[in-house]
Design a protein around this motif. Structure first.
Motif, PDB file in Angstrom:
ATOM      1  N   ASP A   1       4.499   5.005  -7.287  1.00 60.22           N
ATOM      2  CA  ASP A   1       3.335   4.336  -7.872  1.00 60.22           C
ATOM      3  C   ASP A   1       3.720   3.306  -8.941  1.00 60.22           C
ATOM      4  OD1 ASP A   1       0.248   4.531  -7.836  1.00 60.22           O
ATOM      5  OD2 ASP A   1       0.737   4.609  -9.967  1.00 60.22           O
TER       6      ASP A   1
ATOM      7  N   THR B   1      -0.974  -1.103  -4.763  1.00 60.39           N
ATOM      8  CA  THR B   1      -1.863   0.023  -5.039  1.00 60.39           C
ATOM      9  C   THR B   1      -1.448   1.229  -4.194  1.00 60.39           C
ATOM     10  OG1 THR B   1      -4.190   0.724  -5.171  1.00 60.39           O
ATOM     11  CG2 THR B   1      -3.552  -0.590  -3.255  1.00 60.39           C
ATOM     12  N   SER B   2      -1.840   2.392  -4.666  1.00 66.09           N
ATOM     13  CA  SER B   2      -1.689   3.606  -3.870  1.00 66.09           C
ATOM     14  C   SER B   2      -3.028   3.899  -3.202  1.00 66.09           C
ATOM     15  CB  SER B   2      -1.289   4.781  -4.765  1.00 66.09           C
ATOM     16  OG  SER B   2      -0.025   4.528  -5.367  1.00 66.09           O
ATOM     17  N   TYR B   3      -3.001   4.517  -2.015  1.00 63.39           N
ATOM     18  CA  TYR B   3      -4.266   4.644  -1.273  1.00 63.39           C
ATOM     19  C   TYR B   3      -5.296   5.455  -2.036  1.00 63.39           C
ATOM     20  CZ  TYR B   3      -2.700   9.225   0.572  1.00 63.39           C
ATOM     21  OH  TYR B   3      -2.268  10.530   0.701  1.00 63.39           O
TER      22      TYR B   3
ATOM     23  N   ALA C   1      -0.676  -7.798  -4.531  1.00 63.63           N
ATOM     24  CA  ALA C   1      -1.393  -6.606  -4.981  1.00 63.63           C
ATOM     25  C   ALA C   1      -0.549  -5.386  -4.668  1.00 63.63           C
ATOM     26  CB  ALA C   1      -2.744  -6.495  -4.271  1.00 63.63           C
TER      27      ALA C   1
ATOM     28  N   ARG D   1       3.123  -0.795  -8.699  1.00 68.70           N
ATOM     29  CA  ARG D   1       2.299  -1.517  -9.673  1.00 68.70           C
ATOM     30  C   ARG D   1       3.076  -2.668 -10.317  1.00 68.70           C
ATOM     31  NH1 ARG D   1      -2.269   1.450 -11.906  1.00 68.70           N
ATOM     32  NH2 ARG D   1      -2.500   3.436 -10.794  1.00 68.70           N
TER      33      ARG D   1
ATOM     34  N   LEU E   1       0.854  -1.192   0.000  1.00 68.06           N
ATOM     35  CA  LEU E   1       0.000   0.000   0.000  1.00 68.06           C
ATOM     36  C   LEU E   1       0.888   1.240   0.000  1.00 68.06           C
ATOM     37  CD1 LEU E   1      -2.928   1.152   0.184  1.00 68.06           C
ATOM     38  CD2 LEU E   1      -2.535   1.313   2.667  1.00 68.06           C
ATOM     39  N   ASN E   2       0.772   2.017  -1.054  1.00 68.16           N
ATOM     40  CA  ASN E   2       1.674   3.144  -1.254  1.00 68.16           C
ATOM     41  C   ASN E   2       1.038   4.484  -0.865  1.00 68.16           C
ATOM     42  OD1 ASN E   2       3.773   4.824  -2.344  1.00 68.16           O
ATOM     43  ND2 ASN E   2       2.524   5.052  -4.197  1.00 68.16           N
TER      44      ASN E   2
ATOM     45  N   THR F   1      -5.687   5.456  -5.253  1.00 69.44           N
ATOM     46  CA  THR F   1      -6.252   4.591  -6.287  1.00 69.44           C
ATOM     47  C   THR F   1      -7.280   3.659  -5.669  1.00 69.44           C
ATOM     48  OG1 THR F   1      -4.129   4.650  -7.428  1.00 69.44           O
ATOM     49  CG2 THR F   1      -5.665   2.934  -8.105  1.00 69.44           C
ATOM     50  N   CYS F   2      -6.915   3.092  -4.543  1.00 73.74           N
ATOM     51  CA  CYS F   2      -7.802   2.167  -3.837  1.00 73.74           C
ATOM     52  C   CYS F   2      -9.112   2.862  -3.448  1.00 73.74           C
ATOM     53  CB  CYS F   2      -7.072   1.680  -2.580  1.00 73.74           C
ATOM     54  SG  CYS F   2      -7.550   0.085  -2.010  1.00 73.74           S
TER      55      CYS F   2
ATOM     56  N   VAL G   1      -9.812   1.033   1.753  1.00 80.07           N
ATOM     57  CA  VAL G   1      -8.685   0.092   1.791  1.00 80.07           C
ATOM     58  C   VAL G   1      -9.095  -1.176   2.551  1.00 80.07           C
ATOM     59  CG1 VAL G   1      -6.299  -0.260   2.548  1.00 80.07           C
ATOM     60  CG2 VAL G   1      -6.970   1.939   1.549  1.00 80.07           C
TER      61      VAL G   1
ATOM     62  N   PHE H   1     -11.025  -3.282   0.237  1.00 83.31           N
ATOM     63  CA  PHE H   1     -10.110  -3.903  -0.723  1.00 83.31           C
ATOM     64  C   PHE H   1      -9.382  -5.091  -0.091  1.00 83.31           C
ATOM     65  CE2 PHE H   1      -5.797  -4.468  -2.215  1.00 83.31           C
ATOM     66  CZ  PHE H   1      -6.045  -4.833  -3.526  1.00 83.31           C
TER      67      PHE H   1
END
Ligand SMILES: [Zn+2]
Length: 251
Positions: free
Chosen positions: A116, A139-141, A137, A120, A109-110, A143-144, A239, A242
């Motif tokens: 980013d 992802t950036s927060y 997985a 990915r 989690l970024n 994006t999530c 998050v 997710f």
């Protein structure tokens, strides 16, 4: 929610097969004249811990990686940056170690824009190049939480932006004693050049744009702890959802 660093090796061995392990990744970089350089690390750590606590699946949260790719911030000072390939290697080694520890579900989690691309890509490294039998997985927060953020007007400018109203609000909620209000930039009539999205459809890098923006996207005149708390709750809930979906999808 379990904190990785607080468990023994045997407890982690027990937890690993049935848990998702969450690796928050931050950055140490300039955040304008008024925010601490650990802002991204502080924010992503809080989101990760809140999301892990709220998720209805077992989640082990590792310590946050406090360094990332932040070369674009080096000219402003207060920045420690890893080269892009080296950073991807670090993420890959963290994932590989967790796989050796017995985890089969790994989430990065970024909390910093410069990370980013690597976040990915790290799943390709771990699953396909290293051929490890795990689910990864990245992802950036933002994006999530994109759907939730699109449905909500926080009234503080772009999310996450950089060192502007959003991040200032989050830091006022999390660590108000570290926000130098007296050094906050004066209200500006317009967004900084960095805040404007570029032509869609590609990742475009332009020399000089950071310097022209004074290292920020927008001013912080509307920032408040209340807005920060609202934003953090919204993002952490996304998050958490997710994490639960990923966990159940990865058998
Ligand atoms: Zn930031």
């Amino acid at each position: 929610m379990y904190r990785f660093e607080e468990q023994t090796r045997d407890r982690l061995r027990e937890l690993a097969p049935s848990s998702t392990v969450l690796v928050p990744v931050g950055s140490t970089e300039q955040h304008g004249p008024h925010l601490p350089v650990g802002t991204d690390t502080t924010i992503v750590t809080a989101i990760a811990q809140r999301a892990a606590a709220a998720a209805d699946v077992p989640v082990v949260v590792t310590p946050t990686l406090p360094y990332g790719f932040a070369h674009h911030h080096l000219p402003f000072g207060g920045t420690v940056s890893l080269g892009l390939v080296g950073y991807l290697d670090v993420l890959t080694d963290i994932g590989r170690s967790l796989a050796v520890d017995g985890f089969r579900r790994i989430v990065f989690l970024n909390g910093h824009g410069g990370n980013d691309g690597a976040v990915r890509s790290v799943g390709d490294r771990i699953v396909f190049e290293r051929e490890l039998d795990v689910h990864v997985a990245g992802t950036s927060y933002w994006t999530c939480a994109a759907d939730a953020l699109a449905d909500t007007d926080l009234g503080v400018g772009p999310v996450p932006g950089h060192a502007g109203g959003f991040e200032t609000s989050c830091m006022l909620a999390l660590r108000p004693e570290l926000v130098r209000r007296e050094l906050m930039p004066a209200p500006e009539p317009d967004l900084q050049p960095l805040a404007y999205s570029d032509i869609p459809g590609a990742t475009i890098r332009r020399a000089g744009v950071w310097a022209a923006s004074d290292g920020r996207t927008d001013d912080s005149r509307h920032a408040s702890a209340e807005t920060g708390e609202r934003a953090l709750a919204l993002i952490a809930a996304s998050v958490a959802a997710f994490l639960a979906g990923f966990h159940r999808s990865a058998q």
